[in-house]
Enzyme design. Structure first.
Site, PDB file in Angstrom:
ATOM      1  N   HIS A 111       0.815  -1.226   0.000  1.00 48.69           N
ATOM      2  CA  HIS A 111       0.000   0.000   0.000  1.00 48.69           C
ATOM      3  C   HIS A 111       0.844   1.269   0.000  1.00 48.69           C
ATOM      4  CE1 HIS A 111      -3.648  -2.223   0.365  1.00 48.69           C
ATOM      5  NE2 HIS A 111      -3.388  -2.675   1.579  1.00 48.69           N
ATOM      6  N   ASP A 148      -3.090 -10.606  -2.351  1.00 46.71           N
ATOM      7  CA  ASP A 148      -3.638 -10.036  -1.119  1.00 46.71           C
ATOM      8  C   ASP A 148      -5.086  -9.621  -1.357  1.00 46.71           C
ATOM      9  OD1 ASP A 148      -2.320  -8.594   1.588  1.00 46.71           O
ATOM     10  OD2 ASP A 148      -4.106  -7.572   0.825  1.00 46.71           O
ATOM     11  N   HIS A 150      -6.515  -7.009  -0.442  1.00 41.78           N
ATOM     12  CA  HIS A 150      -6.585  -5.574  -0.722  1.00 41.78           C
ATOM     13  C   HIS A 150      -5.716  -5.259  -1.944  1.00 41.78           C
ATOM     14  CE1 HIS A 150      -7.156  -6.027   3.696  1.00 41.78           C
ATOM     15  NE2 HIS A 150      -8.154  -5.194   3.465  1.00 41.78           N
ATOM     16  N   ASP A 229      -4.889 -12.685   3.452  1.00 43.26           N
ATOM     17  CA  ASP A 229      -6.087 -12.171   4.099  1.00 43.26           C
ATOM     18  C   ASP A 229      -7.351 -12.351   3.270  1.00 43.26           C
ATOM     19  OD1 ASP A 229      -4.879 -10.379   2.380  1.00 43.26           O
ATOM     20  OD2 ASP A 229      -4.891  -8.695   3.764  1.00 43.26           O
TER      21      ASP A 229
END
Length: 295
Positions: A111, A148, A150, A229
């Site tokens: 991120h 991931d 996200h 995740d």
């Protein structure tokens, strides 16, 4: 980053336990990473941003970056070691000193944008590793695969206009960081998934989106943002993958690496916050890499 924060030291302990459970802990070549040099970090991050982080890092207490991203006295040394792990792994794999590598690192990185820390991330570990492979390793084509839950917005931000990097990212949307879903053929492949979908949908999406892009790109090295995740037990998202789905996608990645880049893969840990699920998922990921390296 504080009591109760999901990005906690127990994550790495859980991975160690998972490797023990599947019986491969003693078969791995373990190496400690050095800190990434600042010039390697500044290949993908704004110089002012890096210098400002170093300047505001506290000697005691905490400095909040955003609502869930906090600097402590230990954050930037850890982040530099995490980035250094990716660099060392790239060097080892390109030199033939290792068939492939998994970097159990924290904090995560995908991120972190060119000039912004966010989402538990400070330095973009996978982008730093990819830029090192291009600048120092002499490669002309690399692929970054991010599963991931996200979207790797930071990786997209760093390499949005870099034709030598193919970036493929699967993710739940809508969900932080609330990205748009527009792909750029041949360079940026986005694979959004609706909340509640399971492994069969994820697998079909990877076959539809990622595998043809890899066929076209023919990377000389594959890097993996390995976030776990998307597991059904994870508290931060709502996909329903199982450990077997992470094994499946790792198998597809190793097959692509065998076809295009002599099996060369460098994988770096991103998310995964349900500790039992993280242990099981990371263990089968590393086990699959180990098997591929022994072929």
């Amino acid at each position: 980053m504080g009591r109760g924060h999901p990005e906690a030291p127990g994550r790495l302990k859980a991975i160690e336990q998972g490797l023990d459970v599947v019986g491969i802990a003693d078969r791995l070549d373990r190496r400690e990473a050095s800190e990434a040099p600042l010039d390697a970090i500044k290949r993908v991050h704004d110089e002012f941003y890096v210098d400002e982080l170093l300047a505001i890092a506290p000697t005691t207490g905490r400095v909040p970056i955003d609502g869930d991203t906090v600097l402590t006295p230990h954050t930037l040394p850890a982040a530099r070691h995490a980035a250094g792990a990716g660099i060392a792994a790239v060097d080892a794999v390109l030199a033939g000193d290792a068939a492939n590598a998994f970097c159990a690192v924290r904090p995560p990185g995908h991120h972190a944008e060119y000039a912004r820390a966010m989402g538990f991330c400070f330095f973009n570990n996978i982008a730093i590793a990819a830029a090192h492979a291009l600048a120092v390793g002499g490669l002309e084509r690399v692929a970054i695969l991010d599963f991931d839950v996200h979207h790797g917005n930071g990786t997209e931000d760093v390499f949005r206009h870099e034709p030598r990097v193919l970036f493929c990212s699967s993710y739940q949307n809508p969900l932080f960081p609330f990205t748009n879903d527009e792909s750029v053929p041949g360079r940026l492949i986005k694979t959004p998934l609706r909340a509640g979908v399971g492994g069969s949908v994820f697998r079909r999406a990877v076959e539809r989106d990622w595998l043809p892009a890899l066929d076209e790109a023919r990377p000389q090295l594959i890097l993996v943002s390995a976030g776990f995740d998307a597991h059904r037990a994870d508290p931060l998202a709502d996909l329903n993958l199982e450990a077997e789905d992470f094994q499946w996608v790792t198998e597809r990645i190793t097959e692509a690496a065998d076809r295009y880049c002599d099996g060369r893969i460098v994988s770096l840990l991103e998310g995964g916050y349900a500790l039992d699920a993280l242990a099981a998922s990371a263990a089968v990921h590393v086990q699959t890499l180990l098997r591929a390296g022994e072929r």
